[in-house]
Design a protein around this motif. Sequence first.
Motif, mmCIF file in Angstrom:
data_model
loop_
_atom_site.group_PDB
_atom_site.id
_atom_site.type_symbol
_atom_site.label_atom_id
_atom_site.label_comp_id
_atom_site.label_asym_id
_atom_site.label_seq_id
_atom_site.Cartn_x
_atom_site.Cartn_y
_atom_site.Cartn_z
ATOM 1 N N GLY A 1 0.811 -1.219 0.000
ATOM 2 C CA GLY A 1 0.000 0.000 0.000
ATOM 3 C C GLY A 1 0.846 1.271 0.000
ATOM 4 N N CYS A 2 2.144 1.127 0.111
ATOM 5 C CA CYS A 2 3.009 2.306 0.298
ATOM 6 C C CYS A 2 3.580 2.772 -1.041
ATOM 7 N N PRO A 3 3.307 4.009 -1.437
ATOM 8 C CA PRO A 3 3.813 4.481 -2.730
ATOM 9 C C PRO A 3 5.339 4.583 -2.779
ATOM 10 N N PRO B 1 2.761 -1.471 15.731
ATOM 11 C CA PRO B 1 4.137 -0.983 15.931
ATOM 12 C C PRO B 1 5.152 -1.939 15.308
ATOM 13 N N ARG B 2 6.249 -1.379 14.824
ATOM 14 C CA ARG B 2 7.276 -2.225 14.206
ATOM 15 C C ARG B 2 7.884 -3.162 15.240
ATOM 16 N N THR B 3 8.232 -4.358 14.800
ATOM 17 C CA THR B 3 8.871 -5.325 15.694
ATOM 18 C C THR B 3 10.307 -4.887 15.983
ATOM 19 N N GLY C 1 11.902 2.623 11.140
ATOM 20 C CA GLY C 1 10.649 1.861 11.108
ATOM 21 C C GLY C 1 9.864 2.018 9.820
ATOM 22 N N LEU C 2 10.464 2.615 8.803
ATOM 23 C CA LEU C 2 9.744 2.873 7.551
ATOM 24 C C LEU C 2 10.006 1.765 6.526
ATOM 25 N N VAL C 3 9.082 1.643 5.573
ATOM 26 C CA VAL C 3 9.340 0.847 4.378
ATOM 27 C C VAL C 3 9.476 1.823 3.212
ATOM 28 N N PRO C 4 10.260 1.485 2.183
ATOM 29 C CA PRO C 4 10.952 0.217 2.012
ATOM 30 C C PRO C 4 12.344 0.206 2.642
ATOM 31 N N SER C 5 12.858 -1.025 2.852
ATOM 32 C CA SER C 5 14.280 -1.254 3.115
ATOM 33 C C SER C 5 14.689 -2.395 2.211
ATOM 34 N N THR D 1 18.189 1.921 2.932
ATOM 35 C CA THR D 1 16.847 2.454 3.219
ATOM 36 C C THR D 1 16.619 3.737 2.417
ATOM 37 N N GLU D 2 15.374 4.196 2.445
ATOM 38 C CA GLU D 2 14.897 5.370 1.711
ATOM 39 C C GLU D 2 14.679 4.994 0.242
ATOM 40 N N SER D 3 13.418 5.154 -0.189
ATOM 41 C CA SER D 3 13.011 4.625 -1.493
ATOM 42 C C SER D 3 13.812 5.171 -2.674
ATOM 43 N N ALA D 4 14.150 6.454 -2.651
ATOM 44 C CA ALA D 4 14.899 7.009 -3.790
ATOM 45 C C ALA D 4 16.301 6.418 -3.819
HETATM 46 N N1 GSH Z 1 11.117 8.971 2.815
HETATM 47 C C1 GSH Z 1 10.727 7.580 2.968
HETATM 48 C C2 GSH Z 1 9.247 7.532 3.224
HETATM 49 C C3 GSH Z 1 8.777 6.107 3.452
HETATM 50 C C4 GSH Z 1 7.443 6.091 4.194
HETATM 51 O O1 GSH Z 1 6.925 7.141 4.622
HETATM 52 N N2 GSH Z 1 6.891 4.900 4.357
HETATM 53 C C5 GSH Z 1 5.669 4.792 5.127
HETATM 54 C C6 GSH Z 1 4.608 3.961 4.441
HETATM 55 S S1 GSH Z 1 4.079 4.688 2.943
HETATM 56 C C7 GSH Z 1 6.008 4.070 6.426
HETATM 57 O O2 GSH Z 1 6.801 3.167 6.458
HETATM 58 N N3 GSH Z 1 5.340 4.510 7.490
HETATM 59 C C8 GSH Z 1 5.500 3.903 8.763
HETATM 60 C C9 GSH Z 1 4.272 4.031 9.595
HETATM 61 O O3 GSH Z 1 3.235 4.337 9.021
HETATM 62 O O4 GSH Z 1 4.360 3.793 10.796
HETATM 63 C C10 GSH Z 1 11.080 6.825 1.698
HETATM 64 O O5 GSH Z 1 11.048 7.444 0.624
HETATM 65 O O6 GSH Z 1 11.432 5.648 1.791
#
Ligand code: GSH
Length: 232
Positions: A13-15, A41-43, A53-57, A66-69
């Motif tokens: 679901g994450c762009p 919450p993230r494990t 705690g963000l995706v993607p990795s 980490t960081e999508s770009a």
């Molecule tokens: N700047 C980060 C943004 C990634 C981001 O915001 N991912 C969101 C999902 S779309 C996320 O992991 N959020 C964690 C949460 O909702 O707790 C990237 O480009 O990778």
Amino acid sequence: MASPKLTLYTNHGCPWAHRAHIALSELGLPFEEEIIDLSVPRTPEYLKVNPRGLVPSLKVGDEIITESAIVSSYLADAYPSHLVPASNEPNGALARARIAFFVDTYFSKANSFLFKVVAAKTDAEAESIAQELVAGVVKEVEPLLSNAAPFFNGSDKLTLAEVLTGSFIARLWSWPKYGLLPQGLVKEFETKAPNFYRWGTAVSQHPSVTNIYNEAEIAERTKQRFGAGRYS
Ligand SMILES: N[C@@H](CCC(=O)N[C@@H](CS)C(=O)NCC(=O)O)C(=O)O
């Protein structure tokens, strides 16, 4: 030397995570996928992978990126392809600069309004913010797509420009259908920004972009997330 194993920590679901999927699909790379549940919450295990705690990795062998770009650019650099020329190829540095400027322009001048339209409290407010998005596209993005064929800079295949923007273009093209954006928005691009319209139509239909994009489910979740606004 064998290629290192790739593991993508993601959520469909994450762009931002979607960017990495587009890159991996275009590069035809095998990878393992670990879906991270963002509703809880993230494990501790995942926080060791990505302390933010963000995706993607992306795990590459024993290394984490980490960081999508950065993940997407790493993949495009590590596995040379049609996505982007190496900087030491003739005109490579220039092509990379053009892509970087396009992506920066799309996000700063157009996409910055996308979620503001979705979050608008009334249809009138949504329409007014959508007009700012359209104006940004017309003035800033449209001229950069004059030689798109149908993809960036005359390419007949996706490039890094589409890897980095495609997940948002998919949302921009599909959300009017679900009432998340004004109904006539895509049609408006057709008349006011024809280069952008042709390019966005091709991007939003490309299999590497549609691949993991469950538009109905994502639209529903986006409505729920912004449920206190126009969708209650
Ligand atoms: N700047 C980060 C943004 C990634 C981001 O915001 N991912 C969101 C999902 S779309 C996320 O992991 N959020 C964690 C949460 O909702 O707790 C990237 O480009 O990778």
